[in-house]
Design an enzyme around this catalytic site. Structure first.
Site, PDB file in Angstrom:
ATOM      1  N   ASP A 144      -3.990  -7.988  33.230  1.00 12.01           N
ATOM      2  CA  ASP A 144      -4.397  -9.008  34.201  1.00 12.01           C
ATOM      3  C   ASP A 144      -4.677 -10.286  33.426  1.00 12.01           C
ATOM      4  OD1 ASP A 144      -5.416 -10.553  36.230  1.00 12.01           O
ATOM      5  OD2 ASP A 144      -7.251  -9.388  36.502  1.00 12.01           O
ATOM      6  N   GLY A 172      -7.284 -17.978  30.336  1.00 13.06           N
ATOM      7  CA  GLY A 172      -7.558 -19.377  30.035  1.00 13.06           C
ATOM      8  C   GLY A 172      -9.026 -19.644  29.824  1.00 13.06           C
ATOM      9  N   ASP A 173      -9.878 -19.000  30.612  1.00 10.02           N
ATOM     10  CA  ASP A 173     -11.321 -19.180  30.463  1.00 10.02           C
ATOM     11  C   ASP A 173     -11.817 -18.579  29.148  1.00 10.02           C
ATOM     12  OD1 ASP A 173     -11.426 -20.438  32.940  1.00 10.02           O
ATOM     13  OD2 ASP A 173     -11.765 -18.557  34.008  1.00 10.02           O
ATOM     14  N   ALA A 191      -7.621  -6.096  30.421  1.00  7.32           N
ATOM     15  CA  ALA A 191      -8.388  -5.366  31.432  1.00  7.32           C
ATOM     16  C   ALA A 191      -8.372  -6.153  32.733  1.00  7.32           C
ATOM     17  CB  ALA A 191      -9.825  -5.134  30.970  1.00  7.32           C
TER      18      ALA A 191
END
Length: 308
Positions: free
Chosen positions: A242, A247-248, A281
């Site tokens: 996923d 990006g975070d 994850a």
């Protein structure tokens, strides 16, 4: 210390057999309800990467807000700058395919009431880093950037989701982080011809704007330019589950490294590793890696190399 001014959401992530077309219903076997929002995600990413972190934003007086707040507290993020608004806590619906592609819709809710003034002047100075995104009102972002810059703080902006940047506000930024699409929109808004490759312009743009310009390239790695140097790092070879929080994770780890005075190439390497690990994850905050894991993986990961 890192001061994160941004959004707080609850994310409803659904695993689906494939991403739907307009008007189509696609079934999936399960879903998870997890804390999210680019601001909160990046605050957790920075804290897990080893930085002292304070979150500033707005939630609703509801169960989603209480869940978001509790999650940040469990991760060691200072939540003293989070207030309650009149709107419900922000919420995102995320569809994830078996190929780790996603579609995301966000109801901003209380994030629309976030105020940059809640970052007090006594917390802004040469020892602080302000990290922001674009899921809260734009005017609040630009005003806080100007105030933080004037007081000597480092100002980092993740231009996501992409919005027009007032030319004057670019002078208030020390670091600008974009993905390829966001970078393309930005350089077009600055007068470059549409379709120009931002990766070929990044050094000139960093020099012209007087800041550090970082572009994440997904499976191709990432590139970072200061006014005098351009560095690139290749992506880790992984099988993603996923990509929602990648990006975070990158932004939080990159900012945490800068806050520790890590050189630009070292910050780029650590952020590259963090972004890849976050893809392993389901969910955003739960998948964000810790500093020890990042440092261990770094030993066997690609190193940044200079392009100029």
């Amino acid at each position: 210390m890192i001061l994160v001014f941004g959004s707080l959401n609850m994310d409803l992530a659904l695993s689906v057999e494939r991403l739907p077309k307009p008007g189509e219903t696609v079934l999936g076997p399960s879903y998870v309800l997890t804390p999210g929002g680019k601001g909160a995600n990046q605050a957790v990413a920075a804290a897990r990467a080893g930085a002292e972190t304070r979150m500033i934003g707005t939630i609703g007086d509801d169960e989603f807000g209480r869940m978001a707040l509790a999650s940040l507290q469990r991760q060691g993020v200072d939540v003293g700058g989070i207030g309650k608004g009149t709107k419900p806590t922000g919420c995102a619906a995320i569809l994830v395919s078996p190929q780790a592609e996603n579609q995301i819709g966000v109801a901003s809710g209380a994030n629309l009431e976030a105020k940059g003034d809640n970052v007090h002047n006594d917390r802004l100075g040469p020892g602080s880093t302000v990290l922001m995104q674009m899921e809260v009102p734009e005017a609040e972002v630009w005003a806080l950037a100007k105030r933080a810059k004037a007081r000597g703080a480092r100002v980092v902006l993740n231009l996501a989701p992409v919005r027009p940047v007032p030319p004057a506000s670019l002078k208030d930024l020390d670091v600008l982080i974009c993905n390829e699409h966001e970078a393309s929109v930005l350089i077009t808004s600055l007068g470059a011809p549409a379709g120009r490759d931002p990766n070929q312009m990044i050094g000139a743009l960093a020099k012209a704007l007087g800041l550090t310009f970082v572009i994440t390239l997904g499976a191709k790695g990432a590139i970072a330019a200061t006014p005098t140097e351009v560095w690139m790092v290749d992506a880790l070879q992984i099988k993603p589950v996923d990509t929602t929080g990648a990006g975070d994770a990158f932004c939080g780890a990159f900012t945490a490294a800068l806050d520790r005075r890590t050189p630009i190439q070292g910050a780029l390497e650590r952020a590259n590793v963090a972004g890849a690990l976050a893809c392993m994850a389901l969910g955003a905050q739960e998948a964000l890696p810790r500093r020890q894991t990042i440092e261990e993986k770094l030993l066997s990961s690609p190193r940044a190399f200079r392009l100029n």
